[in-house]
Design a protein around this motif. Structure first.
Motif, PDB file in Angstrom:
ATOM      1  N   LYS A 158     -15.539 -18.848 -29.918  1.00  0.00           N
ATOM      2  CA  LYS A 158     -16.221 -17.619 -29.282  1.00  0.00           C
ATOM      3  C   LYS A 158     -17.570 -17.096 -29.827  1.00  0.00           C
ATOM      4  O   LYS A 158     -17.575 -17.175 -31.116  1.00  0.00           O
ATOM      5  N   VAL A 159     -18.362 -16.633 -29.137  1.00  0.00           N
ATOM      6  CA  VAL A 159     -19.708 -16.160 -29.785  1.00  0.00           C
ATOM      7  C   VAL A 159     -19.688 -14.802 -29.588  1.00  0.00           C
ATOM      8  O   VAL A 159     -19.395 -14.092 -28.812  1.00  0.00           O
ATOM      9  N   LEU A 160     -19.800 -14.042 -30.925  1.00  0.00           N
ATOM     10  CA  LEU A 160     -19.665 -12.624 -30.839  1.00  0.00           C
ATOM     11  C   LEU A 160     -21.239 -12.060 -31.409  1.00  0.00           C
ATOM     12  O   LEU A 160     -21.786 -12.740 -32.051  1.00  0.00           O
ATOM     13  N   ALA A 161     -21.617 -10.949 -30.663  1.00  0.00           N
ATOM     14  CA  ALA A 161     -22.880 -10.434 -31.070  1.00  0.00           C
ATOM     15  C   ALA A 161     -23.047  -9.142 -31.199  1.00  0.00           C
ATOM     16  O   ALA A 161     -21.851  -8.290 -31.123  1.00  0.00           O
ATOM     17  N   GLY A 162     -23.775  -8.750 -32.369  1.00  0.00           N
ATOM     18  CA  GLY A 162     -23.992  -7.506 -32.625  1.00  0.00           C
ATOM     19  C   GLY A 162     -23.742  -7.358 -34.254  1.00  0.00           C
ATOM     20  O   GLY A 162     -24.583  -7.149 -34.953  1.00  0.00           O
ATOM     21  N   ALA A 163     -22.349  -7.218 -34.955  1.00  0.00           N
ATOM     22  CA  ALA A 163     -22.163  -6.922 -36.207  1.00  0.00           C
ATOM     23  C   ALA A 163     -22.769  -5.523 -36.415  1.00  0.00           C
ATOM     24  O   ALA A 163     -23.721  -5.437 -37.591  1.00  0.00           O
ATOM     25  N   VAL A 164     -23.017  -4.613 -35.582  1.00  0.00           N
ATOM     26  CA  VAL A 164     -23.630  -3.371 -35.624  1.00  0.00           C
ATOM     27  C   VAL A 164     -23.172  -2.251 -36.237  1.00  0.00           C
ATOM     28  O   VAL A 164     -21.891  -2.139 -36.595  1.00  0.00           O
ATOM     29  N   THR A 165     -23.936  -1.877 -37.400  1.00  0.00           N
ATOM     30  CA  THR A 165     -23.464  -0.859 -38.441  1.00  0.00           C
ATOM     31  C   THR A 165     -23.214   0.559 -37.671  1.00  0.00           C
ATOM     32  O   THR A 165     -23.578   0.789 -36.568  1.00  0.00           O
ATOM     33  N   VAL A 175     -26.398  -8.630 -22.715  1.00  0.00           N
ATOM     34  CA  VAL A 175     -25.805  -9.488 -23.873  1.00  0.00           C
ATOM     35  C   VAL A 175     -24.490 -10.127 -23.418  1.00  0.00           C
ATOM     36  O   VAL A 175     -24.254 -11.087 -23.862  1.00  0.00           O
ATOM     37  N   LEU A 176     -23.619  -9.397 -22.786  1.00  0.00           N
ATOM     38  CA  LEU A 176     -22.401 -10.164 -22.413  1.00  0.00           C
ATOM     39  C   LEU A 176     -22.699 -11.128 -21.448  1.00  0.00           C
ATOM     40  O   LEU A 176     -21.704 -11.855 -21.086  1.00  0.00           O
ATOM     41  N   LYS A 177     -23.714 -11.558 -21.008  1.00  0.00           N
ATOM     42  CA  LYS A 177     -24.172 -12.677 -20.204  1.00  0.00           C
ATOM     43  C   LYS A 177     -23.932 -13.927 -20.977  1.00  0.00           C
ATOM     44  O   LYS A 177     -23.615 -14.930 -20.698  1.00  0.00           O
ATOM     45  N   TYR A 178     -24.117 -13.826 -22.363  1.00  0.00           N
ATOM     46  CA  TYR A 178     -24.140 -14.774 -23.410  1.00  0.00           C
ATOM     47  C   TYR A 178     -23.138 -14.766 -24.480  1.00  0.00           C
ATOM     48  O   TYR A 178     -22.688 -15.917 -24.959  1.00  0.00           O
ATOM     49  N   ALA A 179     -22.666 -13.566 -24.840  1.00  0.00           N
ATOM     50  CA  ALA A 179     -21.663 -13.483 -25.663  1.00  0.00           C
ATOM     51  C   ALA A 179     -20.275 -13.195 -25.104  1.00  0.00           C
ATOM     52  O   ALA A 179     -20.023 -12.839 -24.102  1.00  0.00           O
ATOM     53  N   ASP A 180     -19.185 -13.343 -26.043  1.00  0.00           N
ATOM     54  CA  ASP A 180     -17.819 -13.117 -25.514  1.00  0.00           C
ATOM     55  C   ASP A 180     -17.443 -11.838 -26.084  1.00  0.00           C
ATOM     56  O   ASP A 180     -16.406 -11.394 -25.459  1.00  0.00           O
ATOM     57  N   GLY A 181     -18.085 -11.273 -26.861  1.00  0.00           N
ATOM     58  CA  GLY A 181     -17.698  -9.965 -27.497  1.00  0.00           C
ATOM     59  C   GLY A 181     -18.731  -9.441 -28.141  1.00  0.00           C
ATOM     60  O   GLY A 181     -19.706  -9.874 -28.458  1.00  0.00           O
ATOM     61  N   ILE A 182     -18.456  -7.921 -28.492  1.00  0.00           N
ATOM     62  CA  ILE A 182     -19.262  -7.098 -29.297  1.00  0.00           C
ATOM     63  C   ILE A 182     -18.529  -6.999 -30.644  1.00  0.00           C
ATOM     64  O   ILE A 182     -17.440  -6.694 -30.719  1.00  0.00           O
ATOM     65  N   SER A 183     -19.431  -7.340 -31.801  1.00  0.00           N
ATOM     66  CA  SER A 183     -18.632  -7.035 -33.069  1.00  0.00           C
ATOM     67  C   SER A 183     -19.409  -5.767 -33.620  1.00  0.00           C
ATOM     68  O   SER A 183     -20.377  -5.531 -33.438  1.00  0.00           O
ATOM     69  N   LEU A 184     -18.499  -4.984 -34.369  1.00  0.00           N
ATOM     70  CA  LEU A 184     -18.716  -3.666 -34.859  1.00  0.00           C
ATOM     71  C   LEU A 184     -18.480  -3.399 -36.230  1.00  0.00           C
ATOM     72  O   LEU A 184     -17.423  -4.160 -36.693  1.00  0.00           O
TER      73      LEU A 184
END
Length: 427
Positions: free
Chosen positions: A176-183, A200-209
């Motif tokens: 799985k590809v996760l995008a963000g790791a947002v603070t 971004v969800l066209k490319y990533a499987d989920g958002i990381s926070l």
């Protein structure tokens, strides 16, 4: 039974089977961040302790600067393979962060072609070399930190994910590809909203926070206020994306240090239990990785030294013992919203694994005397796992069920430490 009824019944059965398969394939992830992929002072034996505690996933860094110490000279260091091999042998799912700059690029982010091209080469090399041993990849870490409200920064990040994700999928289709790791600052600054608007969800499987709240002040730094914030975010992100957004809390914790924003090790353990169980009440939250497994030092008033579940000598903190006790309920049980209560500072969360039912209950502020109800408990003792004494596990309490036919109730005193109360006989 007519054909229409049979058809409806078959469709319902098929839907149940599909739901069951999805649920079984995607259990809640009980994760932890480690630093042992790059730090020889944190022995790989710590991964065994993670596994013993019921942790199912570990997260660490595959530093670009380590993989490419000099231009175009790429490598995988033995310690990375040792970390992956140890984790795989323990059946721990691995998350690897692809990020940070290199000294020969001035530690700049890959926003321009002259830096993005070598970064993508590093992504290609690293994901090919590590292969299927990695189950999750995060594209960079806390990209937003230098400009939480910077629209150009978020746009450039989406462009990076667009370029990196196909490379990762080509080399490891199962990951799985996760995008963000947002603070937290980025979340508040609209970074995630702009990512979603940018597709971004066209490319990533989920958002990381990384939704830390330990420095938010007394009225906002508790697990209960934290989950209310996350519920608001979930609704907002769903509206922005036009569909539910899978959320991965790849860093979250409260540090147990002496000083500003710190809490005691005892309260840290209570907050851990409450936060993990509350995370289970939001269906889009797929997992939470406690930051981190091992304290980073021994200075009691240093925040960064006191996030861990283990002391630096690998002795367990109270938070470790609590996570070990509650992890089976986090992983294997399903939240039952229809039989749960969250009101007036009292929390009664129902969970079931299909055979056993439990109530996870606590109160914020002052202790409360409450009653819990169950069916067919036969006037027996109330079995409780009290996270304030987590090492004892599930035991018979002094309280007994009082039953009138199949309907039973029992008194329980609720404190800030969740109690896991068995609601089904036997087991």
């Amino acid at each position: 039974m007519n054909a229409l009824s049979i058809g409806r019944r078959s469709l319902l059965l098929l839907s149940c089977l599909i739901f069951t398969r999805i649920t079984a394939a995607d259990p809640f992830i009980v994760g932890v961040a480690t630093h042992s992929m790059n730090n020889l002072a944190q022995p790989l034996r710590s991964l065994e302790l993670a596994s013993v505690a019921g942790i199912t996933s570990v997260r660490d860094d595959a530093f670009w600067s380590t993989a490419e110490p000099t231009p175009k000279q790429l490598r995988i260091i033995p310690q990375w393979r040792a970390w992956l091999n140890t984790a795989s042998a323990l059946d721990l799912r691995t998350m690897v962060i692809l990020g940070y700059g290199t000294s020969f690029n001035g530690n700049a982010k890959p926003r321009e072609p002259e830096i993005k091209i070598p970064y993508l080469n590093y992504v290609d090399y690293t994901t090919r070399q590590l292969g299927n041993a990695v189950q999750y990849y995060e594209v960079w870490n806390e990209w937003d930190i230098e400009g939480p409200s910077d629209a150009r920064l978020s746009s450039d990040y989406v462009a990076l994910v667009k370029d990196a994700a196909p490379i990762i999928r080509k080399n490891n289709p199962q990951a799985k590809v996760l995008a963000g790791a947002v603070t937290s600052a980025g979340i508040k600054g609209g970074f995630v909203d702009r990512m979603l608007a940018g597709g971004v969800l066209k490319y990533a499987d989920g958002i990381s926070l990384h939704p830390y709240v330990h420095c938010e002040g007394r009225d906002h730094n508790t697990p209960e206020n934290w989950i209310n914030w996350l519920r608001d975010l979930d609704r907002r992100f769903t509206s922005k994306a036009g569909k539910p957004v899978p959320l991965y809390l790849t860093e979250m914790a409260w540090p147990s240090h002496e000083g500003n924003c710190g809490i005691s090790a005892v309260r840290q353990s209570a907050y851990l239990a409450r936060a993990y169980f509350l995370a289970r009440t939001v269906p889009t939250i797929k997992g939470m990785w406690w930051y981190d497994l091992i304290n980073d030092g021994t200075v009691r008033d240093d925040q960064e030294h006191n996030f861990g579940l283990l002391n630096i000598d690998l002795s367990p903190k109270l938070a470790y013992s609590v996570l070990k006790a509650i992890s089976p309920y986090l992983r294997d049980f399903t939240y039952d919203a229809s039989n749960s209560l969250q009101a007036d500072n009292v929390y009664k969360l129902a969970f079931s694994d299909g055979r056993e039912r439990v109530m996870v209950a606590w109160a914020t502020g002052r202790p409360r005397d409450e009653h819990v109800t169950a069916a067919a408990m036969k006037n027996g003792p109330v079995r409780v796992l009290d996270t304030e004494a987590a090492i004892q596990g599930m035991i018979d309490s002094p309280q007994k069920w009082t039953c009138n036919g199949d309907q039973c109730s029992a008194p329980v005193t609720l404190t800030e430490f969740p109690k896991i109360i068995r609601l089904s006989p036997g087991a």
